[in-house]
Structures are given as C-alpha cells and as structure tokens.
Design an enzyme around this catalytic site. Structure first.
Site, PDB file in Angstrom:
ATOM      1  N   ASN A   9       0.892  -1.171   0.000  1.00 23.63           N
ATOM      2  CA  ASN A   9       0.000   0.000   0.000  1.00 23.63           C
ATOM      3  C   ASN A   9       0.928   1.218   0.000  1.00 23.63           C
ATOM      4  O   ASN A   9       1.411   1.641   1.046  1.00 23.63           O
ATOM      5  CB  ASN A   9      -0.884  -0.050   1.246  1.00 23.63           C
ATOM      6  CG  ASN A   9      -1.809   1.139   1.351  1.00 23.63           C
ATOM      7  OD1 ASN A   9      -1.812   2.026   0.496  1.00 23.63           O
ATOM      8  ND2 ASN A   9      -2.592   1.168   2.407  1.00 23.63           N
ATOM      9  N   ARG A  94      -2.571  -2.219  -3.360  1.00 25.80           N
ATOM     10  CA  ARG A  94      -3.736  -1.364  -3.228  1.00 25.80           C
ATOM     11  C   ARG A  94      -3.569  -0.237  -4.243  1.00 25.80           C
ATOM     12  O   ARG A  94      -2.595   0.510  -4.195  1.00 25.80           O
ATOM     13  CB  ARG A  94      -3.799  -0.791  -1.824  1.00 25.80           C
ATOM     14  CG  ARG A  94      -4.988   0.118  -1.631  1.00 25.80           C
ATOM     15  CD  ARG A  94      -4.986   0.682  -0.233  1.00 25.80           C
ATOM     16  NE  ARG A  94      -6.176   1.473  -0.005  1.00 25.80           N
ATOM     17  CZ  ARG A  94      -6.444   2.060   1.145  1.00 25.80           C
ATOM     18  NH1 ARG A  94      -5.604   1.932   2.157  1.00 25.80           N
ATOM     19  NH2 ARG A  94      -7.534   2.762   1.280  1.00 25.80           N
ATOM     20  N   HIS A 182     -12.272   3.489  -0.213  1.00 24.57           N
ATOM     21  CA  HIS A 182     -12.248   2.577   0.943  1.00 24.57           C
ATOM     22  C   HIS A 182     -12.947   1.252   0.617  1.00 24.57           C
ATOM     23  O   HIS A 182     -13.409   0.540   1.514  1.00 24.57           O
ATOM     24  CB  HIS A 182     -12.932   3.203   2.187  1.00 24.57           C
ATOM     25  CG  HIS A 182     -12.108   4.247   2.884  1.00 24.57           C
ATOM     26  ND1 HIS A 182     -12.668   5.369   3.459  1.00 24.57           N
ATOM     27  CD2 HIS A 182     -10.777   4.350   3.097  1.00 24.57           C
ATOM     28  CE1 HIS A 182     -11.728   6.111   3.998  1.00 24.57           C
ATOM     29  NE2 HIS A 182     -10.553   5.505   3.786  1.00 24.57           N
ATOM     30  N   ARG A 242      -8.575  16.284   6.097  1.00 26.12           N
ATOM     31  CA  ARG A 242      -9.386  16.641   4.909  1.00 26.12           C
ATOM     32  C   ARG A 242     -10.729  17.215   5.355  1.00 26.12           C
ATOM     33  O   ARG A 242     -11.307  16.755   6.337  1.00 26.12           O
ATOM     34  CB  ARG A 242      -9.635  15.403   4.049  1.00 26.12           C
ATOM     35  CG  ARG A 242      -8.417  14.982   3.245  1.00 26.12           C
ATOM     36  CD  ARG A 242      -8.668  13.676   2.523  1.00 26.12           C
ATOM     37  NE  ARG A 242      -7.911  12.598   3.114  1.00 26.12           N
ATOM     38  CZ  ARG A 242      -8.049  11.313   2.814  1.00 26.12           C
ATOM     39  NH1 ARG A 242      -8.926  10.932   1.909  1.00 26.12           N
ATOM     40  NH2 ARG A 242      -7.311  10.396   3.401  1.00 26.12           N
ATOM     41  N   GLU A 380      -7.689  -4.336   5.254  1.00 27.97           N
ATOM     42  CA  GLU A 380      -7.594  -4.171   3.800  1.00 27.97           C
ATOM     43  C   GLU A 380      -6.502  -5.063   3.208  1.00 27.97           C
ATOM     44  O   GLU A 380      -6.647  -5.582   2.101  1.00 27.97           O
ATOM     45  CB  GLU A 380      -7.312  -2.698   3.477  1.00 27.97           C
ATOM     46  CG  GLU A 380      -8.520  -1.811   3.726  1.00 27.97           C
ATOM     47  CD  GLU A 380      -8.167  -0.401   4.154  1.00 27.97           C
ATOM     48  OE1 GLU A 380      -7.443  -0.248   5.164  1.00 27.97           O
ATOM     49  OE2 GLU A 380      -8.604   0.544   3.486  1.00 27.97           O
TER      50      GLU A 380
END
Ligand code: ADP
Length: 397
Positions: A9, A94, A182, A242, A380
C-alpha cells in the site's frame, strides 16, 4: 508451489506492507507486516511479526532522496533471505483508482499499467505512488506476478442516480462521476458481517470506516448502494486533515478572495483541514480526546455531527436501516465517539449499550435496539492478499 503473498500500500510518505502465507485453500496467516516510513524526510524500513515484535530494520540517512526501487530493495531482499529465493508467489497492490473500467482485481501487465496511469488526474495524490511501487517491483523482480486491487471497485455498480454529478454532461463523458473509495475495507467488512450475522448482512447496513481517512458505505445485501466519498477521496465526512463535503462556493472564495492558486487550495483542503484545521492542535483523535482545549472539543463535535448527518442521508438511500458497523482506528477503538454518534441517531432506532460499547464488544447495541450496532475490525491487506491469491491461482469452476 509457494503461496506467500506480499501486499503493498504505497503512499506519498510511507509504503505499508504485509506478508501472508496462503498455504491451504481459503486460509490466510499473516507472517509479517511493516512499512517504509518517513519517505522524503528520514526513511526507515521496519518489519514486524504478527505479534508486533521487530524482525528487521533498515535506516537510510536523513534527507536521502530515494526512488521506490531503492525503498523496496531492503524489503524484497529481506523476504528472499527470510523465506528463500522462490519464496514469493505474487505481489498484490492497493491501487486507489480503477476508473470506470476496472470493477475487480486485475493482473498488472504493461497495458493495464498504462491504462491505470491515465487515471492519475482523478487521484493525483495517490495513484502515482501506487503505480511507482508497481513499476519498482517490475524492475526488481520482473517475473513476479503483480495484481492491482482497487479502492473504487466495490462501489462500481452504484446506480447512475447515485454516481452522477450535477454538472454539464460533457464532464461526465470524461469520467467525472462519484466513484467512492475505501472499497477494500468495505468488502472485508461485508464478508465479516456475512460470517458473523448473515441475516443482518442481507439487510440494509451502513459501515463507518473512521480512520485518518473516513467515509461511510450504505450496503444492501453486502453490495454498495451509496457512499460518502465521491469523485475524489476529499468528499463526505470530515477527516483527520481533509475537509470532506464542502460548498463548492467556498473553493471559489479561497481562489478569488484569498488569491490562492489551485495547488495551495488543494493543500488547504487535503492537509490543513478536518480535525487538524478545526482544532488547530492535531489530526489525531486520541490527542484531541485527551485535550481540554475547547477547540479540540469543537473539532470532535463537528466530526460526530457530520457522521450522524451523513448516516441520516445514507439511511434514505437504503430506504431504512437494519445495522450500523463501526470500523478503522477511531471506529474500532473509540467508545466515546461511537457513543456520541449513536446518541445523535436515537430517532433512527439506535440504542447503544454503554457497557458493551466501553468493552469494544462485537455488538454494542441493546437487545431492544431497532438497529443492531456492531464493531468489526477492518483488514484491507487481508482482502488484497485474498484477491491476489484468487485471481492468480483459483481454478475456475
Ligand atoms: P489510517 O487511515 O491512517 O489507516 P487508522 O485507521 O489507523 O488510520 O486510524 C487512525 C485514527 O484512529 C487516529 O485519529 C487515531 O487517533 C485513532 N485512534 C486509534 N486508537 C484510538 C483510540 N483508542 N481512541 C481514539 N482514537 C483512536
């Protein structure tokens, strides 16, 4: 045949990895995980075993300018030394954006890489780093199969009404639509829910991935029907740094009245906003929960308010709600945040069980709650390893 899968990732400041033994059909055992962190400042590679004990480390000099090939060399060398020359079966990556075309994991060939590179304008902060890691592995281990797993894929089949932006059609024609992100996390959560509570998984469930990045996904029978992130991973919930959902007029104001250029606005919206911007203290929820500064409280309060408001919106997309699942760093560990979100949703039929919530129990709603509330740790990397193994080695039925 080796059945060890490496997952990568790769982001702008770190490359996270995990190593899995997939020896028996359907099984998955993590051998190691770790990261190359401090990219661009003080790069440092560390590998740990599944229990968290350090297995190996490598430091580069501070300020060293290193490309992904240099950054990944110690990891691949360590894997070879640790497991043997032919040890690795494949690498699963990813990749944040699969665009309109890629709705499932895909084997990375030069043509696929070229196609994914074209999507860089849709995810300029993530896609180039993801693909740089792919290119680096291709140069370091040219014969090693590589697979891309997309954050967008889980949301690929959202209805046109959900994915459409209310902009002139010519922009839609070039790929401007709501994609959602996601997705690997939500796919994992959907799978876990199917195992833990199959009847609930078949119903209307909202999953809340609350980490540094944060979003919600409305799922019906385990499929995404709506989500809070949209064209980019900036939309939706307020996050660590964010802003989330923002009046587009506010962006024009920053450009026109403050004279900021596009990349300065980008920096404000991605890196200086959210929990960090509102608190003026930190993007880290633990730090804010431990602070007595009123601005920390205001940031947390806004974070919770926005989650509850968006859950209301997604409940409308689902036509009601049967289950709510909390996940990722904040969702899995912070009982006060979960309690505060649930308290704002009593009108939806949510009753939080204080004791179960404080214990981080798997089910944190009361038996009489109309909506069952659960906590499911996400993974993940495990999802990437499973996809990679399935794509490369499953014999079609
Ligand atoms: P990332 O998106 O970087 O993977 P994580 O899922 O690890 O992020 O979540 C990071 C967030 O989780 C941080 O804001 C951190 O403070 C928060 N967090 C982790 N543990 C706790 C805890 N026990 N209580 C509150 N917040 C926590």
């Amino acid at each position: 045949m080796s059945r060890t899968i490496l997952t990568l990732n790769a982001g702008s400041s770190s490359i996270k990895f995990a190593l899995y033994d997939m020896a028996t059909e359907g099984s998955r055992r993590q051998l190691s995980h770790g990261e190359v962190e401090g990219i661009g400042s003080e790069p440092h590679f560390i590998a740990k075993d599944a229990a968290g004990a350090t297995l190996t480390e490598h430091h580069w000099p501070a300020g060293a300018k290193l490309d992904h090939e240099a950054l990944l060399t110690p990891l691949l060398a360590w894997i070879t030394a640790h497991l043997g020359e032919e040890s690795l079966a494949a690498v699963g990556h990813r990749v944040v954006h699969g665009g309109e075309r890629w709705d499932r994991p895909v084997r990375l060939t030069p043509a696929v890489i070229a196609d994914l590179t074209r999507l860089t304008p849709l995810a300029p902060l993530h896609q180039p780093h993801n693909l740089a890691a792919v290119q680096a592995v291709a140069r370091l281990r040219p014969r090693l199969p590589q697979v891309a797993c997309f954050d967008t894929a889980f949301h690929h089949d959202m209805a046109p009404t959900v994915s459409r932006l209310a902009l002139p059609r010519k922009f839609a024609d070039e790929g401007m639509r709501r994609y959602g992100f996601h997705g690997l996390s939500y796919e994992y959560i959907a799978g876990q829910l199917r195992e833990q509570a199959p009847a609930l998984a078949a119903g209307r469930v909202i999953a809340a991935h609350l980490g540094n990045g944060a979003s919600l996904c409305a799922m019906h029978d385990g499929c995404s029907v709506d989500t809070t992130m949209g064209f980019t991973a900036l939309d939706g919930l307020m996050m660590g740094t964010r802003c989330g959902n923002l009046d587009p007029g506010a962006v024009l104001y920053l450009l026109q009245q403050h004279g900021l250029n596009a990349s300065e606005v980008e920096h404000v919206l991605y890196n200086e906003s959210g929990l960090l911007g509102v608190s003026g203290i930190s993007n880290d929820m633990r730090t804010l929960l431990n602070s007595s500064d009123p601005h920390a409280y205001e940031a947390i309060d806004l974070f919770v308010f926005r989650i509850a408001r968006e859950i209301g919106a997604l409940a409308s997309s689902l036509g009601g709600l049967d289950g709510l699942v909390f996940s990722a760093g904040i969702g899995e560990h912070s009982a006060p945040i979960r309690a505060a979100v649930c308290a704002r949703l009593i009108w939806l039929g949510i009753e939080c069980d204080g004791d179960a919530n404080a214990r981080n129990a798997a089910v944190i709603s009361t038996p009489s709650s109309r909506v069952q509330v659960r906590v499911i740790p996400t993974d993940e990397e495990a999802m990437i390893a499973t996809h990679t193994m399935n794509l490369l080695y499953s014999v079609p039925a």
